[in-house]
Design a protein around this motif. Structure first.
Motif, PDB file in Angstrom:
ATOM      1  N   SER A  98      12.287   1.358  16.887  1.00 55.57           N
ATOM      2  CA  SER A  98      11.216   0.093  16.159  1.00 55.57           C
ATOM      3  C   SER A  98      11.863  -0.164  14.995  1.00 55.57           C
TER       4      SER A  98
ATOM      5  N   SER B  68      10.597   0.150  12.181  1.00 59.06           N
ATOM      6  CA  SER B  68      10.528   1.185  10.931  1.00 59.06           C
ATOM      7  C   SER B  68      11.630   2.249  11.060  1.00 59.06           C
TER       8      SER B  68
ATOM      9  N   GLU C 272       1.893   0.506  16.019  1.00 57.10           N
ATOM     10  CA  GLU C 272       2.450   1.910  15.230  1.00 57.10           C
ATOM     11  C   GLU C 272       1.752   2.112  14.063  1.00 57.10           C
TER      12      GLU C 272
END
Length: 242
Positions: A73, A75, A204
């Motif tokens: 991801s 992140s 998420e």
């Protein structure tokens, strides 16, 4: 607070392959996003999943960190770039801007940083905007934020995020996928596995809520253009031409 802006980007986009390098008025999209972010006055770097993205940013004198292309991801990508850029923890907050928002107002990063500073209980700051039209309410591609928002106040705690239809006469807030993390919150978030609600809604940020992290959102007037498909790309090119 000493925030750092990081822009995650990778070439393997499903709906628009090689999206970061898509030409918009003679510049790659990721370069436009970087230049907009730099106008915020905050330090900026790109967390790149591919060497081609690093080369594009370095060609304009910018900073880019090559990260593992298999990270799951954005992140995780900004966490990896943060560790490489700032191993000693000088930056206590990270603003995650999106590389597919080539015209995002530079002030959006500052808004997230200020919200983190103003609300001690805020672990993650984000943004919302009013729905563009009534069809947004039933569109699963439009992520809606449910906020505890007092009348006359332009920021509040997020209670939930959903792709489902929201009813009633109250405003429906369209979530904008820009985040400001306290550094320790980003580390906790990335260390946790995907949560049940995250997997169900494919969002998420629900992992953070299930973990007990507090997300606060600031209201802005209009969502910036996000380039997710060929039609969006043509709209971005038309905006430059106009």
């Amino acid at each position: 607070m000493n925030p750092l802006v990081l822009i995650p980007a990778r070439m393997a986009a499903t709906r628009l392959p090689n999206k970061p390098l898509a030409d918009i008025g003679g510049k790659p999209m990721i370069v436009r996003a970087y230049e907009q972010a730099a106008r915020s006055g905050l330090p900026v770097a790109v967390a790149a999943g591919d060497a081609e993205i690093v080369a594009a940013i370095e060609s304009i004198g910018g900073t880019a960190i090559l990260t593992d292309p298999d990270l799951p991801s954005g992140s995780d990508r900004i966490r990896a770039a943060l560790d490489a850029l700032d191993p000693h923890g000088r930056h206590d907050a990270v603003i995650n801007l999106q590389g597919d928002m080539p015209f995002a107002d530079p002030g959006l990063a500052v808004t997230c940083a200020r919200l983190l500073e103003a609300e001690p209980s805020c672990d993650i700051a984000t943004l919302v905007a009013p729905e563009a039209d009534a069809s947004d309410r039933a569109n699963p591609d439009v992520v809606k934020a449910v906020l505890a928002l007092r009348e006359g106040v332009r920021h509040g705690r997020a209670l939930y995020f959903t792709r489902s239809t929201l009813y009633g006469d109250a405003p429906v807030w369209r979530h904008i996928g820009l985040y400001g993390y306290r550094r320790e919150a980003l580390e906790r978030f990335c260390a946790a596995p995907p949560s049940p609600l995250e997997r169900r809604e494919k969002l998420e940020q629900l992992r953070a809520l299930e973990m007990g992290l507090q997300i606060w959102a600031a209201v802005i007037d209009e969502a910036p253009l996000s380039v997710d498909n060929p039609a969006d790309l043509e709209a971005a090119r038309a905006q430059v031409r106009d």
